[in-house]
Design an enzyme around this catalytic site. Structure first.
Site, PDB file in Angstrom:
ATOM      1  N   CYS A 279      21.206 -88.360   5.685  1.00 63.40           N
ATOM      2  CA  CYS A 279      19.734 -88.421   5.678  1.00 63.40           C
ATOM      3  C   CYS A 279      19.295 -87.981   4.290  1.00 63.40           C
ATOM      4  O   CYS A 279      19.041 -86.804   4.056  1.00 63.40           O
ATOM      5  CB  CYS A 279      19.153 -87.498   6.731  1.00 63.40           C
ATOM      6  SG  CYS A 279      19.700 -87.884   8.397  1.00 63.40           S
ATOM      7  N   PRO A 282      14.085 -87.499   0.294  1.00 62.31           N
ATOM      8  CA  PRO A 282      13.837 -88.049  -1.039  1.00 62.31           C
ATOM      9  C   PRO A 282      14.955 -87.805  -2.059  1.00 62.31           C
ATOM     10  O   PRO A 282      14.770 -88.121  -3.222  1.00 62.31           O
ATOM     11  CB  PRO A 282      12.546 -87.349  -1.471  1.00 62.31           C
ATOM     12  CG  PRO A 282      12.594 -86.040  -0.758  1.00 62.31           C
ATOM     13  CD  PRO A 282      13.291 -86.279   0.552  1.00 62.31           C
ATOM     14  N   GLY A 283      16.062 -87.244  -1.670  1.00 66.58           N
ATOM     15  CA  GLY A 283      17.218 -87.247  -2.568  1.00 66.58           C
ATOM     16  C   GLY A 283      17.548 -85.956  -3.269  1.00 66.58           C
ATOM     17  O   GLY A 283      18.424 -85.928  -4.142  1.00 66.58           O
ATOM     18  N   LYS A 285      19.068 -83.113  -2.246  1.00 67.92           N
ATOM     19  CA  LYS A 285      20.421 -82.575  -2.051  1.00 67.92           C
ATOM     20  C   LYS A 285      21.467 -83.557  -2.570  1.00 67.92           C
ATOM     21  O   LYS A 285      22.515 -83.152  -3.072  1.00 67.92           O
ATOM     22  CB  LYS A 285      20.649 -82.228  -0.577  1.00 67.92           C
ATOM     23  CG  LYS A 285      19.666 -81.171  -0.081  1.00 67.92           C
ATOM     24  CD  LYS A 285      19.920 -80.760   1.337  1.00 67.92           C
ATOM     25  CE  LYS A 285      18.826 -79.828   1.840  1.00 67.92           C
ATOM     26  NZ  LYS A 285      17.520 -80.488   2.039  1.00 67.92           N
ATOM     27  N   ASP A 303      19.476 -93.503   4.225  1.00 64.32           N
ATOM     28  CA  ASP A 303      18.242 -93.124   4.912  1.00 64.32           C
ATOM     29  C   ASP A 303      17.775 -94.336   5.696  1.00 64.32           C
ATOM     30  O   ASP A 303      17.932 -95.465   5.255  1.00 64.32           O
ATOM     31  CB  ASP A 303      17.155 -92.647   3.941  1.00 64.32           C
ATOM     32  CG  ASP A 303      16.153 -91.734   4.633  1.00 64.32           C
ATOM     33  OD1 ASP A 303      16.281 -90.495   4.513  1.00 64.32           O
ATOM     34  OD2 ASP A 303      15.249 -92.265   5.316  1.00 64.32           O
ATOM     35  N   ASP A 375      21.682 -83.381   6.985  1.00 66.00           N
ATOM     36  CA  ASP A 375      20.391 -82.679   6.866  1.00 66.00           C
ATOM     37  C   ASP A 375      19.379 -83.533   7.640  1.00 66.00           C
ATOM     38  O   ASP A 375      18.530 -84.188   7.044  1.00 66.00           O
ATOM     39  CB  ASP A 375      20.045 -82.596   5.363  1.00 66.00           C
ATOM     40  CG  ASP A 375      18.822 -81.759   5.046  1.00 66.00           C
ATOM     41  OD1 ASP A 375      18.676 -80.679   5.632  1.00 66.00           O
ATOM     42  OD2 ASP A 375      18.024 -82.189   4.193  1.00 66.00           O
ATOM     43  N   CYS A 425      15.318 -77.416   8.143  1.00 72.56           N
ATOM     44  CA  CYS A 425      14.268 -76.559   7.574  1.00 72.56           C
ATOM     45  C   CYS A 425      13.333 -76.126   8.697  1.00 72.56           C
ATOM     46  O   CYS A 425      12.133 -76.300   8.617  1.00 72.56           O
ATOM     47  CB  CYS A 425      13.518 -77.265   6.453  1.00 72.56           C
ATOM     48  SG  CYS A 425      12.766 -78.805   6.943  1.00 72.56           S
TER      49      CYS A 425
HETATM   50  N1  SAH Z   1      18.196 -84.431   2.628  1.00 74.14           N
HETATM   51  C1  SAH Z   1      16.886 -84.790   2.152  1.00 74.14           C
HETATM   52  C2  SAH Z   1      15.792 -84.545   3.177  1.00 74.14           C
HETATM   53  C3  SAH Z   1      16.046 -85.260   4.493  1.00 74.14           C
HETATM   54  S1  SAH Z   1      14.656 -85.245   5.563  1.00 74.14           S
HETATM   55  C4  SAH Z   1      16.633 -84.014   0.855  1.00 74.14           C
HETATM   56  O1  SAH Z   1      17.190 -82.940   0.661  1.00 74.14           O
HETATM   57  O2  SAH Z   1      15.877 -84.491   0.006  1.00 74.14           O
HETATM   58  C5  SAH Z   1      15.258 -86.270   6.822  1.00 74.14           C
HETATM   59  C6  SAH Z   1      15.350 -87.737   6.449  1.00 74.14           C
HETATM   60  O3  SAH Z   1      16.026 -88.400   7.525  1.00 74.14           O
HETATM   61  C7  SAH Z   1      14.022 -88.473   6.280  1.00 74.14           C
HETATM   62  O4  SAH Z   1      13.939 -88.999   4.979  1.00 74.14           O
HETATM   63  C8  SAH Z   1      14.090 -89.603   7.301  1.00 74.14           C
HETATM   64  O5  SAH Z   1      13.580 -90.841   6.808  1.00 74.14           O
HETATM   65  C9  SAH Z   1      15.578 -89.725   7.547  1.00 74.14           C
HETATM   66  N2  SAH Z   1      15.974 -90.311   8.840  1.00 74.14           N
HETATM   67  C10 SAH Z   1      15.353 -90.228  10.041  1.00 74.14           C
HETATM   68  N3  SAH Z   1      16.084 -90.891  10.985  1.00 74.14           N
HETATM   69  C11 SAH Z   1      17.182 -91.383  10.349  1.00 74.14           C
HETATM   70  C12 SAH Z   1      18.295 -92.156  10.758  1.00 74.14           C
HETATM   71  N4  SAH Z   1      18.433 -92.527  12.022  1.00 74.14           N
HETATM   72  N5  SAH Z   1      19.239 -92.485   9.843  1.00 74.14           N
HETATM   73  C13 SAH Z   1      19.109 -92.080   8.547  1.00 74.14           C
HETATM   74  N6  SAH Z   1      18.070 -91.374   8.105  1.00 74.14           N
HETATM   75  C14 SAH Z   1      17.126 -91.014   8.977  1.00 74.14           C
END
Ligand code: SAH
Length: 498
Positions: A279, A282-283, A285, A303, A375, A425
């Site tokens: 997941c 916005p990138g 991590k 994502d 995440d 979070c």
């Molecule tokens: N790891 C990211 C934040 C992730 S927030 C960082 O540190 O910047 C969770 C993310 O999961 C969101 O962007 C959401 O679009 C995505 N998401 C939700 N359901 C999903 C799925 N089934 N498969 C992949 N991504 C998913």
């Protein structure tokens, strides 16, 4: 005749939680209640009204160095008139730079220092200035007599408490006659009832909270006639001062919350690793992983949202993170069954043989990744600052069910001997300690392992079925912990046995 507005100070504001959610969280945290003060969940909610006191900048080691970022930040911060900031390297996290406001009271600090703004519902007015001689009821209603005022929406209000300026789009209501360069008082609208943009303040009757002061960047009518741009430059906020770092060192560093920075370090990526970020948008991590690996290896970043992933791809490029392959992929469906007679293919081969136009849409076979960063979407009940929560307890329990679907895929996609981090979070224990218990019980191959000692955080809660030792292995970040003063967050690390 209008109803009277309800105008609060940040200190008086109680974050609204639906009653069933409040009850659920109260039960989860009852174990931490102490007899001398209010219950623990109320302590957490109190700290959630403000931003963490420090701003964390994670250095992108692909384009810069910690020393370079510190030097450039010092130069930038010295140009900010309001606020005195101290910049230093984090004691244990090697690529993290910390900015802390020096909020100490000094002889020349007046009443409008941040401590007192937190307790005020109007700006301090020592000289008894009255710029509204013809609006005698204004004082009774609770609006400032010394300043014209604006009311912004809740999300904009939360951004203000994080150090952001105010874009015209976030302004809902304002006093008539605001001039360019005039100092204005800033309020955030809290009621769920929406109000029409462009309202004059006299007509406002909702519930709002005083957030601080700013300088108007344009005349009042331009707030509502322009479609973009900054309406108010924020100068003092009712909380710890936050430096405005918008558009500063954008490719050399990234502002991230401290616990978020801990995740990539806990996964401990090595050059050459093949990593899945399930997941990614916005990138933050993902780029951190690339930075720690010196771009050597392969990171598959998924994502579900194609729109987010396209923006995230640009972000990867601007950060020089060339080892990342972005995918628009539902990672709860990322695990492919290996059809009879077909050869297992590595992630690298799958990527190379897939179509190269646009974002790839593929899946992966079991035992493919050295490391997985999970995440997943969560209830986000740890994000600070928060002025209001709209989430039912039903939605809360659904979150954990959804997260289990990611976990189930992750466990299979991980190579034997591989490492996985799980992070959220939120302060909701069902998505944290309970998920660790679920993983350990459902997948005997998954072993909870220690996170490096330089990574801060508290032990997990011991009332959810984890052993004392297991509680010590995870990291819980509690917003009410005054030493940490972070967002609410949770992190656990697992190894899949060979
Ligand atoms: N790891 C990211 C934040 C992730 S927030 C960082 O540190 O910047 C969770 C993310 O999961 C969101 O962007 C959401 O679009 C995505 N998401 C939700 N359901 C999903 C799925 N089934 N498969 C992949 N991504 C998913």
């Amino acid at each position: 005749m209008n109803d009277k507005p309800e105008i609060l100070s940040l200190s008086k504001l109680q974050i609204h939680l639906p009653q069933d959610v409040h009850n659920q969280l109260e039960t989860q945290y009852a174990i931490l209640n102490d007899t001398s003060s209010c219950n623990h969940i109320d302590k957490i909610l109190k700290s959630m009204k403000t931003s963490p006191a420090v701003t964390c900048c994670r250095v992108n080691l692909l384009t810069s160095s910690v020393d370079e970022v510190i030097e450039e930040l010092k130069v930038h911060l010295s140009t900010i008139e309001e606020g005195d900031f101290n910049v230093h390297r984090h004691e244990t996290i090697s690529d993290l730079v910390i900015i802390r406001a020096n909020n100490k009271l000094s002889a020349d600090t007046d009443d409008s220092d941040i401590e007192s703004l937190y307790n005020c519902s109007v700006p301090p007015n020592k000289e008894c200035i009255n710029i509204f001689p013809n609006w005698s009821k204004r004082n009774e209603l609770g609006w400032p007599m010394s300043h014209r005022s604006i009311v912004v929406d809740r999300y904009c209000g939360e951004a203000v408490l994080r150090g952001s300026n105010i874009f015209v789009k976030g302004i809902l209501a304002a006093d008539s006659g605001i001039a360019e360069q005039e100092e204005v008082a800033i309020y955030a609208h809290l009621s769920s009832k929406s109000i029409p943009r462009g309202l004059v303040l006299e007509k406002y009757s909702g519930k709002c909270v005083f957030l601080g002061l700013g300088i108007s960047n344009c005349k009042r009518y331009e707030y509502f006639s322009q479609s973009s741009g900054i309406g108010v430059i924020v100068t003092k906020i009712a909380g710890s001062s936050q430096p405005s770092l918008n558009s500063i060192l954008t490719t050399k560093m990234m502002m991230q919350n401290l616990p978020s920075v801990c995740v990539a370090h806990a996964l401990d990526p090595q050059p050459g690793d093949v990593i899945l970020d399930m997941c990614a948008a916005p990138g933050g991590k993902t780029t951190h992983l690339a930075s720690l690996m010196g771009n050597e290896g392969l990171i598959i970043a998924c994502d579900k949202s194609k729109k987010k992933m396209l923006a995230t791809r640009d972000f990867f490029q601007s950060h020089g993170a060339s080892c990342i392959v972005p995918l628009a992929l539902d990672s709860t469906k990322a695990l492919l069954e290996l059809p009879e007679g077909q050869c297992w293919m590595s992630p690298k081969d799958i990527i190379e043989t897939a179509s190269t136009s646009g974002l790839l849409e593929v899946g992966f076979y079991a035992n493919s990744f050295d490391k997985i960063l999970l995440d997943p979407p969560c209830s986000a009940l740890g994000l600070r600052p928060k002025l209001h929560v709209e989430l039912s307890s039903k939605e809360l329990s659904k979150m954990a069910d959804y997260q289990k679907r990611f976990v189930n895929n992750a466990v299979h996609l991980l190579k034997p001997g591989g490492t996985m981090t799980y992070s959220t979070c939120t302060i909701n224990v069902c998505e944290n300690e309970d998920m660790v218990k679920y993983i350990l019980e459902t997948f005997p191959c998954m072993k909870l392992v220690p996170i490096q000692s330089e990574i801060p955080g508290l032990n997990g809660l011991s009332n959810r079925g984890l052993s004392e030792e297991e509680c010590q292995l995870v990291r819980r970040f509690d917003p009410s912990d005054s030493d940490g003063d972070t967002m609410g967050f949770f992190l656990a690390k697992f190894i899949k046995s060979s």
